[in-house]
Design an enzyme around this catalytic site. Structure first.
Site, PDB file in Angstrom:
ATOM      1  N   ASP A  30       0.864  -1.045   0.100  1.00  0.00           N
ATOM      2  CA  ASP A  30      -0.018   0.005  -0.006  1.00  0.00           C
ATOM      3  C   ASP A  30       0.957   1.307   0.137  1.00  0.00           C
ATOM      4  OD1 ASP A  30      -2.397   1.704   0.196  1.00  0.00           O
ATOM      5  OD2 ASP A  30      -1.951   1.757   2.505  1.00  0.00           O
ATOM      6  N   ASP A  32      -0.221   5.148   0.908  1.00  0.00           N
ATOM      7  CA  ASP A  32      -0.169   6.199   1.829  1.00  0.00           C
ATOM      8  C   ASP A  32      -0.529   5.601   3.470  1.00  0.00           C
ATOM      9  OD1 ASP A  32      -0.330   8.870   2.750  1.00  0.00           O
ATOM     10  OD2 ASP A  32      -2.571   9.153   2.230  1.00  0.00           O
TER      11      ASP A  32
END
Length: 315
Positions: A30, A32
């Protein structure tokens, strides 16, 4: 083209043809709140978690500065004003429409680009994607002027200091996963302590699956200095299709007899997607500190310990 069949536009990696004793580890990241911090800076939740020890307004201002630079580079260098409404899950999604035209003197402002509902405009979108890929490979130091580079570097250092080295720590670990830096807690097979995935019979691949749209996500990779570890073709946007669909494409692209996947992130969607694929999921909390040894435990739970298997074969 149906989204579920779009993987056909990406090259399927011939991992199954590699040596049977070589394990390929696909790290599915991922972005952020995992490799970078942005949303929690913008809304103040990062600083608020420190109960008054950090200046909330300073963090929010840092986030706004990042947002400004991301959008500026998207618009000035990556055609974002033209293609913002035509997000694709990865840059090769339109490659079948690219006829290989030399774009050296191509005028993107005068080619009549309009919504890509016909083959002509799909080809024009493919041209833009190819140009974006080439700029990504060049890196920002080769496409920004020195003044902008200085502003970018100052902002990166300011953010890294404010976040207690979150950015540099995450980037260093990403590089460790790529086999390019030493992890002092896990020296693998190399006597000098340098991680060598060849000696250790591992080949690493870093893949990014982000809920943001594709072009800003590529620009974030460049601005947050992740591009040396994550190739442009390994950046996926789940904006419309969702992370489970992206995970399925990644499995189809890289799958083989000795390919192990692991998802690293902070959200429920990547957690549920990993569970559906029966891949290990490593949750990142407020501290990004991870080691290869820790990741190895997660891999071992799902795939077994390859070292144990090798020992049994040799006994």
């Amino acid at each position: 083209m149906a989204e579920s069949s779009i993987i056909s536009d990406q090259k399927v990696e011939p991992l199954a043809k590699k040596g049977m004793d070589r394990v390929t580890k696909v790290y599915v990241w991922d972005m952020d709140e995992t490799l970078i911090l942005l949303k929690s800076l913008l809304n103040g939740t990062y600083a608020q978690a420190f109960n008054g020890l950090k200046d909330v307004q300073k963090g929010m201002e840092i986030g706004r500065m990042w947002e400004k630079h991301i959008l500026q580079i998207c618009d000035d260098l990556f055609f974002y004003e033209q293609i913002e409404n035509y997000n694709k899950p990865f840059l090769d999604a339109m490659s079948q429409y690219d006829d290989g035209l030399d774009l050296s003197n191509y005028d993107f402002n005068q080619d009549g680009f309009s919504p890509p509902s016909d083959n002509v405009n799909k080809r024009r979108l493919a041209y833009r994607h190819r140009t974006i890929a080439n700029k990504y490979k060049q890196g920002l130091h080769n496409i920004l002027d020195q003044e902008m580079i200085n502003v970018w570097e100052e902002l990166y250092n300011l953010t890294d200091e404010y976040t207690d080295r979150w950015l540099s720590s995450a980037r260093a670990f990403l590089e460790q996963c790529s086999g390019r830096k030493e992890d002092p807690t896990h020296r693998l097979a190399s006597p000098d302590g340098i991680i060598n995935h060849t000696d250790a019979k591992f080949e690493p691949i870093n893949v990014l699956v982000t809920s943001g749209s594709l072009i800003p996500s590529l620009v974030k990779c460049l601005l947050f200095r992740l591009d040396n570890s994550i190739a442009h073709e390994n950046v996926y946007s789940s904006w419309e299709v969702g992370k489970p669909q992206c995970f399925q494409w990644i499995k189809e692209r890289f799958d083989g007899p000795n390919v192990h996947f692991c998802v690293i992130g902070d959200g429920w969607e990547e957690c549920e997607g990993a569970q559906a694929m029966r891949w290990p999921f490593v949750k990142i909390a407020m501290n990004p500190g991870l080691t290869l040894r820790t990741l190895g435990y997660y891999f071992a739970v799902v795939y077994g310990d390859p070292d144990s298997e090798n020992n049994e074969d040799e006994s």
